[in-house]
Write a protein that holds these residues in place. Structure first.
Motif, short mmCIF file in Angstrom:
data_model
loop_
_atom_site.label_atom_id
_atom_site.label_comp_id
_atom_site.label_asym_id
_atom_site.label_seq_id
_atom_site.Cartn_x
_atom_site.Cartn_y
_atom_site.Cartn_z
N ARG A 373 -24.79 17.74 41.01
CA ARG A 373 -24.48 19.18 40.56
C ARG A 373 -25.66 18.94 39.40
O ARG A 373 -26.05 20.16 38.74
N ASP A 374 -24.99 18.37 38.20
CA ASP A 374 -25.05 18.73 36.83
C ASP A 374 -26.29 18.16 36.43
O ASP A 374 -27.32 17.57 36.12
N ARG A 375 -26.98 17.24 37.69
CA ARG A 375 -28.55 16.74 37.58
C ARG A 375 -29.50 18.09 37.30
O ARG A 375 -30.73 18.57 36.58
N ARG A 376 -28.98 18.92 38.46
CA ARG A 376 -29.40 19.87 38.51
C ARG A 376 -29.63 21.21 37.13
O ARG A 376 -30.30 21.83 36.93
N TRP A 377 -28.25 21.20 36.72
CA TRP A 377 -27.92 21.81 35.79
C TRP A 377 -28.60 21.41 34.13
O TRP A 377 -29.54 22.23 33.67
N ALA A 378 -28.52 20.11 34.43
CA ALA A 378 -29.85 19.45 33.39
C ALA A 378 -31.37 20.28 33.51
O ALA A 378 -31.77 20.50 32.06
N GLN A 379 -31.59 20.03 33.80
CA GLN A 379 -33.00 19.97 34.91
C GLN A 379 -33.52 21.59 34.49
O GLN A 379 -34.14 22.11 33.76
N GLY A 380 -31.95 22.45 34.50
CA GLY A 380 -32.67 23.86 33.86
C GLY A 380 -32.26 24.39 33.16
O GLY A 380 -32.52 25.14 32.26
N ASN A 381 -31.22 23.34 31.73
CA ASN A 381 -30.92 24.16 30.66
C ASN A 381 -32.26 23.15 29.94
O ASN A 381 -32.48 24.21 29.16
N LEU A 382 -33.03 22.13 30.31
CA LEU A 382 -33.88 21.54 29.76
C LEU A 382 -34.96 22.59 29.65
O LEU A 382 -36.39 22.47 28.74
N GLN A 383 -35.11 22.66 30.77
CA GLN A 383 -36.61 24.11 30.98
C GLN A 383 -36.39 25.79 30.39
O GLN A 383 -37.58 25.96 29.45
N HIS A 384 -35.35 25.51 29.88
CA HIS A 384 -34.68 26.50 28.61
C HIS A 384 -35.91 26.18 27.66
O HIS A 384 -35.59 27.66 26.76
N ALA A 385 -36.18 25.04 27.62
CA ALA A 385 -36.93 25.10 25.82
C ALA A 385 -38.82 25.75 26.38
O ALA A 385 -39.00 26.21 25.32
N ARG A 386 -38.78 26.60 27.75
CA ARG A 386 -40.33 26.68 28.09
C ARG A 386 -39.40 28.45 27.78
O ARG A 386 -40.38 29.35 27.75
N VAL A 387 -38.20 28.84 27.41
CA VAL A 387 -38.04 30.42 27.77
C VAL A 387 -37.38 30.72 25.95
O VAL A 387 -37.45 31.90 25.85
N GLY A 407 -26.40 20.44 24.34
CA GLY A 407 -25.19 19.73 25.30
C GLY A 407 -26.16 18.46 26.05
O GLY A 407 -25.04 17.21 26.60
N TYR A 408 -27.32 19.35 27.16
CA TYR A 408 -27.58 17.49 27.54
C TYR A 408 -28.23 16.22 26.85
O TYR A 408 -28.65 15.91 27.53
#
Length: 710
Positions: A373-387, A407-408
């Motif tokens: 689950r955390d792998r998916r959350w990590a990608q989602g949170n790092l993707q926020h660098a685009r937002v 956090g990641y």
């Protein structure tokens, strides 16, 4: 928006497997590059900014980080000006230390907030609006999912306000067995509750944009019927009083866009899940209260157990696809943070009722399940660098994005700091003294100030553990919580057990999370796998495969550290021990027996475990009944073939047929048609059809009819 007069009863929608009449809401895709504030909602009453709380949290964290950084400079520069490698260590220390100081100052604020013993929201006597309760599901076990829906439906009905709520199970399941099990469970539940229950089920043919697309599909088709929508997860449980209180809070605050609750973890029995359950219950309120205090009405959204103003969400939360390919491009993975940011940008308040009781969830049962689950959350949170740089966002919501990203990144930064520390010790042990670099004629050795280093280590540990200690103090001061956890002695012992086991897990989690971050930066997409929610262990072979390199890393690091210096080995021993024991730690994390052994000794207990909430007891009883019905155990093809009534209901629940363009051949549907037409028995169809072909068959009325006639 549709309104109800107090005491009025909306006419139920048409009975049967069909859905209610559609009432579409437009959900325009938002532009992240431009924002016209003139179109934003104008609050009915201006909100006061919690500037003093923010000054305390961020100013205090900055001051602590500056102090820690200065102490680190003094520690490494005892022999003169710091070297380049020493300066790298200082920078890494400041980055990682700032992360824990922010949690520390926020925790202190939360502790002070909870000491004031504020009042909990009151249950309303009447409502005038309509709310849709949404349960998105994705290849879940129906026994528990539908038991939760039924238990919450009963609880809301018991408040006398059930007529203000409609219930939707929104399926995105991509497995044929899960889909048919959901339909069977829905039909069974609907038949028992009756059409006046206003219970609906919808299965999407394609799970476009996953959960965000699932909710978006509801809004654009039926959102116009409802003032609010209460979004759940498949493992969510909420008491009737919590649900109606959230609806009342929305009615009372015309400027609220999202109101979030603090879900407590319940029903967990494996060792690792009990650690999470205890930590969330004892330490979580401190963190949540601090976050709520400094966020104010510029808060965040965690994707579930929250109520949302439907038309505000529709007008401001249409998520765009980000340019490029995953992991940084494509659809927004961690959509909840972005939805909170966009609805706040549009002028609506987002905040948390952290004192509202009755909001619950579950957690993954083992370390490996959490890592998936955390792998998916990590990608989602790092993707926020685009937002994070999107136009018009509130500074507080940018901070939420920054906190999630940090956090990641913290794990690889901790790991890199550890590597630099080893290199410095190796340099100290092997480098010849510089006889000419000093101010005098004495030789200069690259070394550390041991006293300052020890003091800095103590400061770091104090800051790191402070939120846990504050949560423990509050639990000890609360007589009900203290007694429910087994008394002061057991509560303190439980905290020590949690801290010790978490310290052993931390090095493995650090390496796993660092690997996830590196994988994302290298451009590898995670996908979206269903979560495993049941208690149970993972086969030892899978654990060995997953953690063998962690164990090897620990052995290599231990041997290298001992060869360089005994002091380095002792300093690194907690990290080395955690990595060397990665396989047995991961195995133990998913063991039901170990968790139950602690439970029998009243360790890692919580008040909700000592006196389970009524909603949890009712859901457990309904889960047992649903399990006995065997919906999840049956094969989809066999179930449809054996029950023509189910097949007809499935036919009616399919969306209207759409003619495909000439020449546009669906390979799965074509192969499914060929195989089902050639099959003479259900057993042959089961043996011949692949998972994708089974799903294609279930979408085709003619093929389902052929299946029934086998």
């Amino acid at each position: 928006m549709p309104q109800l007069r107090p005491g009025s009863d909306p006419a139920p929608y048409a009975a049967g497997p069909g859905l209610p009449p559609e009432a579409p809401l437009a959900m325009p895709v938002q532009d992240l590059a431009r924002w016209d504030g003139a179109s934003a909602h104008r609050p009915a009453r201006p909100a006061r900014s919690p500037w003093l709380a923010r000054l305390w949290v961020f100013g205090g964290a900055t001051a602590l980080t500056a102090y820690g950084g200065w102490q680190m400079v003094q520690t490494v520069s005892v022999s003169g000006s710091p070297t380049a490698l020493q300066l790298v260590l200082v920078v890494l220390f400041c980055l990682t230390f700032s992360w824990i100081t922010l949690a520390f100052t926020s925790g202190l604020l939360g502790f002070a907030t909870l000491l004031r013993r504020g009042s909990t929201p009151q249950i309303p006597g009447a409502l005038s609006t309509r709310t849709a309760v949404l349960m998105p599901v994705y290849n879940e076990a129906t026994a528990r999912t539908f038991a939760g829906v039924e238990a919450m439906h009963e609880a809301v009905a018991a408040t006398g306000l059930g007529r203000h709520f409609d219930w939707f199970i929104l399926s995105d399941s991509t497995q044929a067995d899960a889909w048919i099990a959901e339909e069977r469970a829905y039909l069974d539940l609907r038949d028992r509750l009756g059409p006046e229950a206003r219970l609906y089920y919808r299965h999407r043919p394609k799970n476009h944009h996953r959960k965000a697309g699932n909710i978006g599909d509801f809004v654009t088709r039926w959102g116009g019927h409802y003032d609010h929508m209460l979004v759940l997860d498949a493992d969510s449980l909420m008491s009737g009083s919590a649900i109606v209180t959230l609806a009342a809070a929305m009615e009372a605050d015309p400027d609220a866009g999202i109101i979030q609750t603090l879900p407590l973890i319940i029903n967990r029995n494996t060792l690792f899940a009990r650690l999470q359950q205890f930590a969330a219950r004892i330490y979580g309120p401190v963190i949540a209260a601090g976050l709520s205090a400094w966020s104010g009405r510029d808060g965040n959204y965690w994707g579930h157990n929250a109520i949302i103003r439907t038309h505000a969400f529709a007008s401001s939360c249409g998520l765009p696809d980000l340019p490029g390919k995953p992991p940084f491009g494509g659809h927004v993975l961690s959509h909840d943070f972005v939805e909170a940011a966009l609805i706040r940008r549009a002028g609506w308040a987002v905040y948390m009722l952290h004192r509202l009781p009755g909001s619950y969830e579950e957690s993954p049962p083992s370390l490996i399940d959490v890592a998936v689950r955390d792998r998916r959350w990590a990608q989602g949170n790092l993707q926020h660098a685009r937002v994070i740089g999107a136009s018009g966002l509130h500074p507080a919501t940018r901070q939420h994005f920054a906190t999630g990203i940090a956090g990641y990144l913290a794990s690889p930064l901790w790991l890199l700091q550890l590597v630099v520390g080893i290199l410095l010790v190796l340099q100290t042990a092997t480098e010849r003294p510089d006889y000419f670099g000093g101010a005098g004629f004495s030789p200069v050795f690259p070394r550390f100030d041991p006293v300052r280093a020890l003091q800095l280590f103590g400061l770091t540990m104090a800051v790191l553990l402070a939120p846990k200690i504050l949560g423990l103090v509050l639990a000890l001061l609360d007589g009900r919580v203290r007694r429910a956890c087994g008394g002061s002695g057991r509560l303190i012992m439980s905290s020590l057990v949690e801290i010790l086991l978490s310290a052993l897990v931390a090095p493995v989690a650090m390496v796993i999370q660092s690997g996830s971050v590196v994988s994302i930066l290298l451009g590898r997409d995670t996908g979206w796998n269903p979560q495993r929610r049941d208690d149970g262990s993972i086969p030892l072979r899978d654990i060995v495969v997953r953690h063998r390199w962690h164990m090897v890393l620990g052995l290599v690091a231990g041997i290298a550290a001992f060869a360089i210096a005994t002091s380095l080995f002792l300093w690194m021993s907690p990290t080395i021990l955690g990595l060397v024991l990665a396989i047995p730690i991961s195995w133990a994390s998913g063991q039901l027996g170990l968790g139950l052994a602690l439970k029998d000794r009243r360790l890692l207990g919580t008040p909700e475990e000592a006196a389970p909430p009524e909603i949890a007891l009712r859901a457990a009883a309904l889960t047992a009944r649903n399990t006995a019905l065997g919906f999840d155990a049956d094969d989809a093809l066999a179930a449809l073939n054996a029950d023509p009534i189910l097949a007809k209901a499935h036919d009616r629940m399919l969306p209207p047929g759409q003619s495909r363009p000439r020449g546009a051949i669906d390979p799965d549907q074509t192969l499914a048609a060929a195989k089902i037409c050639e099959a003479e028995t259900v057993a042959e169809a089961q043996a011949w059809l692949s998972p994708k072909e089974r799903l294609a068959l279930l979408h085709d009325r003619a093929l389902v009819d052929r299946l029934v006639r086998l």
